[in-house]
Design an enzyme around this catalytic site. Structure first.
Site, PDB file in Angstrom:
ATOM      1  N   SER A 180     156.744  26.506  13.281  1.00  0.00           N
ATOM      2  CA  SER A 180     156.072  25.188  13.770  1.00  0.00           C
ATOM      3  C   SER A 180     155.322  24.353  13.169  1.00  0.00           C
ATOM      4  O   SER A 180     155.682  23.786  12.137  1.00  0.00           O
ATOM      5  CB  SER A 180     155.262  25.910  15.068  1.00  0.00           C
ATOM      6  OG  SER A 180     155.198  24.816  16.028  1.00  0.00           O
ATOM      7  N   ASP A 238     163.637  27.019  23.192  1.00  0.00           N
ATOM      8  CA  ASP A 238     162.269  26.762  22.587  1.00  0.00           C
ATOM      9  C   ASP A 238     161.904  25.662  23.460  1.00  0.00           C
ATOM     10  O   ASP A 238     162.290  24.438  23.411  1.00  0.00           O
ATOM     11  CB  ASP A 238     162.328  26.290  21.205  1.00  0.00           C
ATOM     12  CG  ASP A 238     161.258  26.118  20.531  1.00  0.00           C
ATOM     13  OD1 ASP A 238     160.140  25.785  21.182  1.00  0.00           O
ATOM     14  OD2 ASP A 238     160.918  26.356  19.408  1.00  0.00           O
ATOM     15  N   HIS A 291     160.138  30.026  21.136  1.00  0.00           N
ATOM     16  CA  HIS A 291     159.408  29.573  19.730  1.00  0.00           C
ATOM     17  C   HIS A 291     158.510  30.695  19.565  1.00  0.00           C
ATOM     18  O   HIS A 291     157.617  30.589  18.379  1.00  0.00           O
ATOM     19  CB  HIS A 291     158.508  28.514  20.590  1.00  0.00           C
ATOM     20  CG  HIS A 291     157.732  27.479  19.368  1.00  0.00           C
ATOM     21  ND1 HIS A 291     158.428  26.744  18.697  1.00  0.00           N
ATOM     22  CD2 HIS A 291     156.385  27.368  19.019  1.00  0.00           C
ATOM     23  CE1 HIS A 291     157.791  26.049  17.985  1.00  0.00           C
ATOM     24  NE2 HIS A 291     156.580  26.465  18.030  1.00  0.00           N
TER      25      HIS A 291
END
Lengths: 283, 283
Positions: B151, B227, B261
């Protein structure tokens, strides 16, 4: 009062699914939570079930996020079920005051004395209510169940297996509290949940139980040599080993040099435990 | 003001060692923390280094406890280094007010505007100060360094590698914020750390950087299709893919169906990433 599962969240993992649920528990008379991992094989057929009981202070999350068991469950086609470690938010006075009593510290026994007995029925919950719920709601082989755990949950796994040798095909433990009637944790928790009369404690003590019941399967235990709780004589695996030998119980007690009580120890040996259970669950 | 490492805790794991340290950072002018995993091979010889940069809200702990990378680091003989994601307790007004700005959100850039510029020098910390500290204190091969992340940290890994193609032999990312100048997170963080003038932002945008610099190694990216941050257009891997294609950069962008995620995604594909980096680190 229904048996309805309330899904909380769901995550793809190793092509299977980690999912968290809560539900009303009749045995504990409160909302209880658990986590599962459904391996990819469960999309096509029913799979065996492996229960994991966590240690003091844990919830249903610790094992799923830290142990690294999913990759082996996916390989071996085994469903994992990790329940929370106690009732919570029951309103029992003092339930959240101590990290080793009450919330997070159910010890997998059925409490018999006030104020705990109304909700703290973890033994019945783990051995009866939860398995029934799993069988009802997931594609599983009801006759293929095993159990393992860590610390308080390692002991929980041992007593569940020893008290129900037909229900669980195999049992293993990481650093279990192996003889609770002889350690400070057991003393505190059994006094609270079972009362002062120590004669009532033996039915929840793995080292006492092994004198009466032996399992067909080999019991596997990993114990780290640098585990501070071992050094503080909270775990006492030697007591369990001596009793097992006397009772002719096959025991594979492995001393893991340099390892402590943490999930770093568990993750280092989770593969061996998964393969141990697979021998019994996948035959 | 010394470079002394302060050991915080240490755990045996896959026959190597997870260890947590803090130290005074000259670039950030505050105490910083990081975690390492030293594989068993490091007891006998120097080993290559793989840096992992975490995402928003994370500390140096998340990767070590949740990703399951140690077993592959132990197999492949690679040291893992996971720094914290920002300075902390700096006294900057509002540092703890927002989960996506300040503490836990350093974004791996050198802040140029007040009040952040005094401490938020994460780019220099990650690419210069921390590597020097690691080389000084651990048995490592200084010329064998790679980097990956998740991320915000996936983006951090990409910019560190693209701005220092000689320093890092390979780079990979899980669900990186791939084009921050075009997403809400980048807008918020770059405005705070780099100021309103958007022309200054390009030097920290991976999709802009790839237009100027290409890497010899293949860049590997995993992106889950479920995600929510991808769906909210915070990640924009397509922008990075288009720019890479135009620049003839080798990119292995893998769409992982059903994954989100979380660390359940990371742990599912960590093996592939470790093996990707091993090709460059162990040759």
């Amino acid at each position: 009062m229904s048996n309805t599962l309330r899904p909380k969240s769901e995550y793809r993992c190793f092509d299977g699914t980690v999912a968290y649920y809560s539900h009303y528990s009749a045995s504990c008379d409160c909302e209880m939570s658990f986590a599962v991992y459904l391996p990819p094989q469960a999309q096509l057929k029913s799979v065996p079930i492996l229960y994991y009981l966590s240690g003091l202070t844990c919830t249903e999350e610790n094992f799923m996020t830290k142990a690294g068991a999913q990759q082996y469950a996916a390989e071996l086609g085994i469903m994992l079920v990790a329940p929370d470690t106690s009732p919570r938010n029951t309103g029992i006075p003092g339930e959240d005051e101590s990290w080793d009593l009450g919330s997070g510290a159910g010890f997998y026994v059925d409490a018999t004395v006030k104020p705990w007995q109304k909700h703290y029925q973890m033994y019945t919950y783990i051995t009866k209510e939860l398995p029934a719920l799993i069988i009802q709601n997931f594609p599983v082989q009801a006759d293929k169940q095993s159990i393992f755990g860590h610390s308080m949950g390692g002991h929980g796994a041992l007593i569940c297996a020893l008290k129900n040798p037909e229900q669980y095909l195999s049992v293993s433990a990481f650093a279990p509290i192996a003889a609770p009637i002889n350690c400070p944790w057991g003393d505190k928790l059994f006094t609270a949940y079972l009362g002062e009369d120590k004669s009532k404690w033996a039915e929840y003590d793995a080292t006492k139980l092994i004198e009466q019941t032996q399992l067909k399967s080999t019991i596997m235990i990993d114990q780290g040599t640098e585990d501070t709780f071992y050094q503080q004589k909270q775990l006492l695996p030697e007591n369990f080993a001596t009793a097992s030998k006397k009772a002719n119980q096959k025991l594979n007690l492995r001393w893991q040099t340099g390892y402590d009580h943490s999930y770093f120890m568990i993750s280092s040996f989770i593969k061996d435990h998964m393969e141990h259970h697979s021998i019994y669950l996948n035959n």
